[in-house]
Design an enzyme around this catalytic site. Structure first.
Site, PDB file in Angstrom:
ATOM      1  N   ASP A  44     -15.899   3.683  -0.374  1.00 54.30           N
ATOM      2  CA  ASP A  44     -15.060   4.871  -0.552  1.00 54.30           C
ATOM      3  C   ASP A  44     -13.827   4.904   0.331  1.00 54.30           C
ATOM      4  OD1 ASP A  44     -16.348   5.354   1.904  1.00 54.30           O
ATOM      5  OD2 ASP A  44     -16.064   7.508   1.639  1.00 54.30           O
ATOM      6  N   CYS A  93      -9.280  -4.759 -40.920  1.00 52.06           N
ATOM      7  CA  CYS A  93     -10.353  -5.691 -40.563  1.00 52.06           C
ATOM      8  C   CYS A  93      -9.942  -6.510 -39.349  1.00 52.06           C
ATOM      9  CB  CYS A  93     -10.687  -6.613 -41.736  1.00 52.06           C
ATOM     10  SG  CYS A  93      -9.317  -7.704 -42.196  1.00 52.06           S
ATOM     11  N   ASP A 143     -12.603  -0.341   2.657  1.00 50.52           N
ATOM     12  CA  ASP A 143     -13.438  -0.956   1.611  1.00 50.52           C
ATOM     13  C   ASP A 143     -12.596  -1.645   0.535  1.00 50.52           C
ATOM     14  OD1 ASP A 143     -16.048  -0.186   2.531  1.00 50.52           O
ATOM     15  OD2 ASP A 143     -15.556   1.867   1.953  1.00 50.52           O
ATOM     16  N   ASP A 199     -21.289   0.230   1.090  1.00 51.74           N
ATOM     17  CA  ASP A 199     -20.813   0.691   2.382  1.00 51.74           C
ATOM     18  C   ASP A 199     -21.727   1.835   2.827  1.00 51.74           C
ATOM     19  OD1 ASP A 199     -18.974   1.317   4.549  1.00 51.74           O
ATOM     20  OD2 ASP A 199     -18.351   3.017   3.307  1.00 51.74           O
ATOM     21  N   CYS A 231      -6.679  -8.438 -39.338  1.00 56.21           N
ATOM     22  CA  CYS A 231      -5.476  -7.624 -39.111  1.00 56.21           C
ATOM     23  C   CYS A 231      -5.188  -7.534 -37.619  1.00 56.21           C
ATOM     24  CB  CYS A 231      -5.668  -6.207 -39.663  1.00 56.21           C
ATOM     25  SG  CYS A 231      -6.007  -6.117 -41.421  1.00 56.21           S
TER      26      CYS A 231
END
Length: 767
Positions: free
Chosen positions: A634, A13, A638, A435, A16
């Site tokens: 990419d 649970c 960037d 971009d 724990c």
């Protein structure tokens, strides 16, 4: 610092989870520990040099078992094997518990519900014998299938760290102990309180075991995404060794090995084609269903499927360095991470179990003092009901199960969450900044326009211009040459080649003079470019810069080379607008080109002609104006903007640096993954909130009912048996709700299906 993964068993649970985390964080050298109940894993940030044994010992001291997780394959296999073994044990225990509890339930409850049955029992075996039979059956149920609750719960209670097992052990144990006293030492009890509650103890154990079994089955399904990814890894490969092709385990493949691949086989490692040609199904990486053509020099990804040709490849990445291994690692890290919303859950559950025990004790005292006769009986029954109804297993599962299923479904769509926190943050995003080059566009120039003057043929002009440009390494020149090669044109040799600085180039191609350059070069040659004035204006509006070609002293053609927009970009931006988001483009390209693309795609704002540091400033300004921001890029340039954004999203075909700086990776290489990721984020967080509402509100609302607050109003009391059923139902509901995320459909797919239904319903509209 290093990150260590532990496999933790014995957790049941939310309390724990908190206990294991606190135990790990108390180890000197540990800076952070995150424990996941659904995956049964702990992720620990620890200083180099700290022995792993210290961590294992801390978990063991807290009352749980832990082992070090090795590689992804072994980790997933170990979890799967452990879950299968636990399911088998639970199934066995459920069957035994039901077989033992059912006769007890019939003997006791049958007597209460049916007077005729009560008289039959009294006249045949008698009350004492009936109770003796119930005692034997209940004892067997508690000390065999129900033993786990006592062996785990009682030690936890003695450590002053009670968990769900402790609550069940106390509830079922109290009912059983009272019944034993009533059966064999009835003189010790006040008059009118001599009753047995064997059926409550036995049925509580059976129902909670049943709930745990259903829970274990559902938890197994939540980790299917990882298991499916791991199953994509090949077990063996055919490698060229000393001139022979031999089959070896995948672990023995080294970088540089030559591997043979037959049609229909799964590619074992990342590599490069050195011989042959084929089509490869890369849908597991990109989400794109169409196979990709591969030839000599093409990159191959381990786990993808070769379709119809034989290939020889050279291994470039093996083991944990392959793309598939990195994907598995990313998904596991996202699944193990905690969302900000989980912090609230952790704070509440830390005090929840002690609060429940206090509520049960208060219930017992109030009923004992103020309850009707027999007060002791009412006090016991209601206290047991409170203990059972409030078990916090559902709370511990509410968030991690949704994260597991959500991130797994995202991986199937080609969206990888590198950081789980992004799953929650993405939902709040108000503006998406992108971009241009490589994100909106393909990132490589292509020949887009070839407009001919009268008297010239496309093939002849393109072949002549390409023959001249083949001498240049400029991206525009390469695009023209590639266009000619794609059309199967042969390039004639050059007799003379000369670069005219500031104007263009000229050459003799098969004895014919050819000049290629800007409009000012044509004017210098005495040629009138106004012939193409209308088309030149159109190209300018599209942000393209035209080139001109002259052959044999005559103006032959106008040429435009540009970086074309990806086919999926326009639909992705439309989907973002449908989600109520603003879209901004940040580019280092000139403003005219940027604005032309923005007009075509419907982008709301253009920030052009900026350097990498300018992109960071633009991201900061957009965040101030609009709120939370996601940045999509990419390239290396960037990376700073990706790090500055609230959520950084890297195109998977981009550079490693960009991907490392991002929170989310779009493996498909196009923008279609952005609205999919945002829509999935909204759906997953909504699912988590539903789970938390059910887990908290449901359990908390039923505690007063279990305590007997409705009794003065209408005489309603909640039997411990129904409390156990309700508690089990709570966990199963949470897991079932999380599993609904496996059916999540991307916005684009939903739109296409809706359109298909409209067309099917209205055939006359299909034209």
């Amino acid at each position: 610092m290093s990150t260590l993964d532990l496999s933790v068993s014995g957790m049941s649970c939310a309390s724990c989870v908190g206990r294991v985390e606190r135990a790990l964080q108390a180890v000197p050298g540990v800076t952070q520990a995150s424990v996941n109940l659904a995956t049964e894993r702990a992720q620990v940030m620890v200083q180099e040099g700290i022995p792993a044994y210290d961590l294992l010992k801390a978990v063991q001291k807290a009352g749980y078992e832990a082992t070090i997780v090795g590689d992804e394959q072994n980790g997933a296999d170990e979890l799967s094997a452990r879950q299968a073994a636990e399911q088998a044990r639970l199934k066995r225990d459920v069957l035994i518990a039901v077989a033992l509890a059912l006769p007890v339930f019939i003997l006791e409850m049958g007597s209460h519900l049916l007077p005729a049955f009560h008289h039959f029992i009294e006249q045949t075996i008698g009350r004492q014998a009936n109770w003796n039979v119930q005692f034997v059956l209940t004892s067997l149920a508690l000390f065999f299938p129900g033993r786990r609750f006592f062996t785990i719960g009682i030690p936890a209670l003695l450590r002053r760290a009670p968990d769900m097992n402790a609550l069940v052990a106390m509830g079922a144990g109290a009912a059983y102990a009272f019944s034993v006293v009533a059966t064999f030492f009835s003189g010790l009890l006040p008059a009118g309180t001599v009753n047995v509650y064997y059926e409550a103890a036995a049925v509580i154990v059976a129902l909670i075991l049943l709930g745990r079994y259903l829970e274990a089955r559902a938890k197994g399904r939540t980790s299917e995404a990882i298991q499916r990814l791991v199953s994509l890894q090949a077990k063996t490969a055919r490698v060229s060794r000393d001139g022979l092709i031999v089959e070896v385990p995948i672990e023995q493949v080294a970088v540089g090995d030559l591997l043979e691949l037959r049609p229909g086989e799964r590619i074992p490692v990342d590599g490069e084609v050195v011989e042959g040609g084929s089509f490869v199904d890369e849908s597991m990486i990109s989400g794109e269903p169409l196979p990709v053509e591969k030839g000599v020099g093409s990159a191959l990804t381990g786990g993808t499927v070769n379709q119809n040709g034989a290939l020889m490849l050279r291994a470039t990445q093996v083991g944990g360095n392959t793309v598939l291994a990195q994907i598995i690692r990313m998904v596991e890290q996202a699944q193990a991470s905690k969302l900000p919303i989980q912090a609230l859950v952790d704070r509440i559950t830390m005090w929840f179990v002690p609060a429940v025990m206090a509520a049960a004790a208060l219930t017992f005292i109030v009923w004992l003092i103020f309850g009707p006769s027999p007060a002791l009986t009412f006090a016991l029954v209601n206290a047991v009901a409170v203990l059972i109804i409030a078990c916090p297993c559902a709370m511990g599962l509410a968030t991690p199960t949704s994260i597991m299923v959500g991130t797994g479904r995202a991986a199937q769509m080609g969206v990888l969450f590198r950081k789980g926190e992004a799953l929650q943050t993405l939902k709040e995003v108000r503006v998406v900044a992108v971009d241009k080059t490589g994100t909106l566009t393909k990132g490589r120039p292509e020949l887009t326009d070839l407009i001919l003057a009268d008297g010239f043929q496309r093939a002849g002009v393109l072949a002549a211009v390409a023959a001249v440009e083949a001498k240049s390494e400029h991206p525009i020149a390469r695009a023209i040459v590639q266009a000619a090669q794609a059309e199967g044109l042969a390039l004639d040799p050059l007799d003379v080649f000369e670069s005219v600085t500031g104007y263009g180039v000229r050459a003799q191609v098969a004895g014919r003079p050819v000049q290629v350059g800007a409009d000012r070069y044509m004017q210098k040659l005495g040629l009138d470019v106004n012939l193409f004035a209308k088309e030149a204006d159109r190209l300018a509006d599209e942000g393209k810069t035209p080139l001109y070609a002259a052959i044999d002293g005559r103006l032959a053609a106008m040429i435009a080379v540009s970086d074309p927009i990806k086919e999926s970009t326009e639909a992705a931006i439309r989907a973002l607008h449908d989600l109520g988001l603003k879209v901004a483009m940040i580019t280092g390209d000139n403003r005219r080109t940027g604005e032309a693309i923005a007009r075509k795609l419907g982008i709301d704002e253009v920030i052009a002609e900026v350097l990498p540091e300018g992109k960071v400033q633009a991201v900061k300004r957009l965040k101030q104006e609009h709120g939370l921001l996601a940045y999509v890029g990419d390239g290396i340039n960037d990376a700073p903007a990706l790090a500055e954004a609230d959520v950084g999203m890297a195109i998977g075909t981009g550079t490693d640096i960009a991907i490392e700086a991002a929170d989310i990776v779009l493996m498909s290489g196009d923008m279609g993954g952005i609205p999919n990721a945002i829509a999935l984020s909204k759906t997953t967080i909504a699912n988590i909130r539903q789970n938390l509402f059910w887990a908290f509100a449901y359990n908390t609302a039923l505690i007063p009912v279990a305590a007997g607050m409705l009794y003065p109003l209408n005489g309603t009391l909640l039997s411990p048996v129904f409390a156990a059923g309700a508690m089990a139902l709570s966990s199963v509901f949470v897991l079932g709700n999380a599993l609904r995320l496996r059916g999540f459909r991307p916005p684009a797919q939903r739109g296409a299906q809706a359109m298909a239904k409209v067309m099917a319903a209205n055939p006359q509209r299909q034209e």
